[in-house]
Each structure stands twice: as C-alpha cells, then as structure tokens.
Design a protein around this motif. Sequence first.
Motif, mmCIF file in Angstrom:
data_model
loop_
_atom_site.group_PDB
_atom_site.id
_atom_site.type_symbol
_atom_site.label_atom_id
_atom_site.label_comp_id
_atom_site.label_asym_id
_atom_site.label_seq_id
_atom_site.Cartn_x
_atom_site.Cartn_y
_atom_site.Cartn_z
ATOM 1 N N UNK A 1 0.638 -1.278 0.133
ATOM 2 C CA UNK A 1 0.069 0.003 -0.073
ATOM 3 C C UNK A 1 0.895 1.264 0.056
ATOM 4 N N UNK A 2 0.507 2.218 -0.748
ATOM 5 C CA UNK A 2 1.393 3.374 -0.807
ATOM 6 C C UNK A 2 0.908 4.482 0.327
ATOM 7 N N UNK A 3 1.963 4.567 1.147
ATOM 8 C CA UNK A 3 1.539 5.574 2.696
ATOM 9 C C UNK A 3 1.822 6.914 2.239
ATOM 10 N N UNK A 4 2.242 7.306 1.175
ATOM 11 C CA UNK A 4 2.202 8.589 0.800
ATOM 12 C C UNK A 4 1.011 9.319 0.573
ATOM 13 N N UNK A 5 0.014 8.494 0.011
ATOM 14 C CA UNK A 5 -1.483 9.087 -0.148
ATOM 15 C C UNK A 5 -2.096 8.562 1.041
ATOM 16 N N UNK A 6 -3.097 9.379 1.563
ATOM 17 C CA UNK A 6 -3.933 9.069 2.375
ATOM 18 C C UNK A 6 -4.992 8.057 2.279
ATOM 19 N N UNK A 7 -5.306 7.319 3.293
ATOM 20 C CA UNK A 7 -6.297 6.120 2.989
ATOM 21 C C UNK A 7 -7.516 6.917 3.105
ATOM 22 N N UNK A 8 -8.510 6.851 2.124
ATOM 23 C CA UNK A 8 -9.900 7.458 2.034
ATOM 24 C C UNK A 8 -10.889 6.675 2.196
ATOM 25 N N UNK A 9 -11.689 6.875 3.171
ATOM 26 C CA UNK A 9 -12.908 5.988 3.452
ATOM 27 C C UNK A 9 -14.117 7.042 3.429
ATOM 28 N N UNK A 10 -15.328 6.454 2.938
ATOM 29 C CA UNK A 10 -16.411 7.184 2.933
ATOM 30 C C UNK A 10 -17.604 6.439 3.940
ATOM 31 N N UNK A 11 -17.979 7.277 5.004
ATOM 32 C CA UNK A 11 -19.011 6.718 5.741
ATOM 33 C C UNK A 11 -20.248 6.776 5.146
ATOM 34 N N UNK A 12 -21.117 5.771 5.052
ATOM 35 C CA UNK A 12 -22.174 5.776 4.599
ATOM 36 C C UNK A 12 -23.347 6.532 4.917
ATOM 37 N N UNK A 13 -24.736 6.677 4.301
ATOM 38 C CA UNK A 13 -25.677 7.630 4.856
ATOM 39 C C UNK A 13 -26.236 7.185 6.382
ATOM 40 N N UNK A 14 -26.372 5.890 6.583
ATOM 41 C CA UNK A 14 -26.834 5.564 7.905
ATOM 42 C C UNK A 14 -26.037 4.175 8.385
ATOM 43 N N UNK A 15 -24.994 4.450 8.636
ATOM 44 C CA UNK A 15 -24.034 3.532 8.898
ATOM 45 C C UNK A 15 -24.334 2.385 9.837
ATOM 46 N N UNK A 16 -24.431 1.290 9.883
ATOM 47 C CA UNK A 16 -24.888 0.208 10.978
ATOM 48 C C UNK A 16 -23.524 0.067 11.621
ATOM 49 N N UNK A 17 -23.797 -0.739 12.908
ATOM 50 C CA UNK A 17 -22.538 -1.128 13.525
ATOM 51 C C UNK A 17 -21.672 -2.071 12.947
ATOM 52 N N UNK A 18 -22.238 -2.912 12.062
ATOM 53 C CA UNK A 18 -21.488 -3.672 11.037
ATOM 54 C C UNK A 18 -20.544 -3.126 10.216
#
Length: 91
Positions: free
Chosen positions: A1-18
């Motif tokens: 994994x290229x650590x020079x670029x940030x890890x990008x995540x998107x939280x869904x509209x209604x995130x469940x615990x899972x």
Amino acid sequence: MDTSQPLVMTLPARPSRDEVNRLCARLGAAPPGEVVCEVGALGGADLAAVDALARLKLAAGRRGHRIRFEGAGPELRALLLLTGVAETLGL
C-alpha cells in the motif's frame, strides 16, 4: 500500500454497527498513516452518527493513524458541538 497517499474512506448515509466495524477493521489492516473519512453522506445528525465518528476516531488512534473527517454539514457540526466531541474529532 502506498502510504504517501492518505487512506480515503466514506461513511455511508446510515452506517450500521457492522459497517463501522468493517471500517475499523480496514483501519487495522492498513499501515499507520493519514486517513481521510468523508462524512458528507451521513443522512442525518443523530447520536448514531456521533457514535460512528467517535468509534472511528478511537480505532484510528489505537492503530497509529491520523484521521481527518471532511464534509460534515451544519446539523452534524452543531450536534458534535452540543455533545462536546467536535474538538476531539477535529470538526
């Protein structure tokens, strides 16, 4: 994994615990570094959203990541201020 670029995540509209658990696991599998979490899709400002953001912040910190939340709307920002976690989350 290229650590020079940030890890990008998107939280869904209604995130469940899972879903939040899966995102936390993704953080655990990635080498320590910068993480950008897009929260603009969150459907509403409620305590479930606050819980999801707090859990991600804790998981990131435990694994040596620097997490940044982006795209929070005014309702979510107001709720984070009201609950006292806005500063902790960097919002």
